[in-house]
Enzyme design. Structure first.
Site, PDB file in Angstrom:
ATOM      1  N   ARG A 167     -18.054  54.983  40.452  1.00 55.92           N
ATOM      2  CA  ARG A 167     -17.971  54.489  41.824  1.00 55.92           C
ATOM      3  C   ARG A 167     -18.533  55.560  42.757  1.00 55.92           C
ATOM      4  NH1 ARG A 167     -12.995  53.021  39.438  1.00 55.92           N
ATOM      5  NH2 ARG A 167     -12.668  50.752  39.405  1.00 55.92           N
ATOM      6  N   LYS A 210      -9.275  54.972  41.587  1.00 60.20           N
ATOM      7  CA  LYS A 210      -8.737  53.749  42.169  1.00 60.20           C
ATOM      8  C   LYS A 210      -7.415  53.349  41.510  1.00 60.20           C
ATOM      9  CE  LYS A 210     -10.131  48.964  43.081  1.00 60.20           C
ATOM     10  NZ  LYS A 210     -11.235  47.997  42.949  1.00 60.20           N
ATOM     11  N   HIS A 262     -22.811  50.198  44.097  1.00 60.85           N
ATOM     12  CA  HIS A 262     -21.747  49.592  43.295  1.00 60.85           C
ATOM     13  C   HIS A 262     -22.295  48.493  42.375  1.00 60.85           C
ATOM     14  CE1 HIS A 262     -17.475  49.117  42.468  1.00 60.85           C
ATOM     15  NE2 HIS A 262     -17.705  47.823  42.365  1.00 60.85           N
ATOM     16  N   ARG A 286     -22.781  49.177  38.667  1.00 64.34           N
ATOM     17  CA  ARG A 286     -21.645  49.036  37.751  1.00 64.34           C
ATOM     18  C   ARG A 286     -21.671  47.651  37.115  1.00 64.34           C
ATOM     19  NH1 ARG A 286     -17.069  52.064  37.864  1.00 64.34           N
ATOM     20  NH2 ARG A 286     -15.675  50.285  38.124  1.00 64.34           N
ATOM     21  N   HIS A 295     -11.512  50.315  34.418  1.00 63.28           N
ATOM     22  CA  HIS A 295     -10.725  49.151  34.810  1.00 63.28           C
ATOM     23  C   HIS A 295      -9.383  49.198  34.090  1.00 63.28           C
ATOM     24  CE1 HIS A 295     -14.500  46.665  36.031  1.00 63.28           C
ATOM     25  NE2 HIS A 295     -14.125  47.516  36.971  1.00 63.28           N
ATOM     26  N   TYR A 353       0.644  49.857  24.622  1.00 64.00           N
ATOM     27  CA  TYR A 353       0.322  50.358  23.288  1.00 64.00           C
ATOM     28  C   TYR A 353      -1.002  51.116  23.215  1.00 64.00           C
ATOM     29  CZ  TYR A 353       4.290  48.008  21.207  1.00 64.00           C
ATOM     30  OH  TYR A 353       5.555  47.623  20.876  1.00 64.00           O
TER      31      TYR A 353
END
Length: 180
Positions: free
Chosen positions: A20, A47, A106, A109, A133, A143
């Site tokens: 970013r 973020k 951006h 991405r 993300h 997990y």
């Protein structure tokens, strides 16, 4: 790569790392481990509020090696004001100077995401990790302990190779053209 200046190098670095804008312009030398080919972005600059390890391709490392340095400035991409980083607008202004006001930093991405999905066999969860993300499924997130760093390193090297492929000047690569 033909454009000159710190803004152009920051844009290229952002593209190669799928980072970013804020992560890239805020990068500090203390976050970079050239020997490990690693950029670790601390949680407070992410973020999602978690640290993110970014594998660095050879080209990304070459960009870092060629950058100007300023005594006392911890920032990787130094700005015009002494001791300060580039502005958040620097990447967008670089695109405008290159007559590409119709795209955003951006958006690269998204291009990375499309490239990985449409032209590679890299698993979706690995691509999402590269983009930092968060995992939507709480059970899976509980997990998942690793970050697939070595596998992501290979993926980012492949992305760098794709980005650096020699094309005629001004040629736009449409990803769908490269599907079998």
């Amino acid at each position: 790569r033909q454009a000159e200046g710190v803004g152009a190098r920051a844009l290229e670095f952002a593209i190669l790392t799928a980072g970013r804008t804020g992560e890239v312009v805020g990068a500090r030398w203390s976050e970079v481990d050239k020997d490990a080919k690693l950029w670790t972005i601390p949680a407070e600059r992410m973020k999602a509020g978690r640290p993110h390890r970014v594998p660095l391709s050879d080209r990304a490392l070459a960009i870092l090696d060629a950058l100007p340095r300023e005594d006392g400035n911890p920032h990787v991409f130094i700005g015009d004001k002494k001791g300060k980083p580039l502005s958040n607008m620097a990447l967008l202004m670089t695109l405008r100077r290159m007559d590409h006001a119709d795209i955003t930093a951006h958006g690269f991405r998204s291009t990375f995401r499309d490239w990985a999905a449409e032209t590679t066999a890299y698993p979706s969860d690995m691509v999402e990790m590269a983009l930092a993300h968060t995992i939507g499924n709480k059970v899976e997130a509980a997990y998942r302990r690793g970050d697939l760093f070595e596998k992501r390193h290979r993926m980012m090297a492949d992305w760098s190779t794709f980005c650096g492929a020699v094309k005629p000047a001004g040629d736009v690569v449409k990803l769908r053209q490269h599907l079998p």
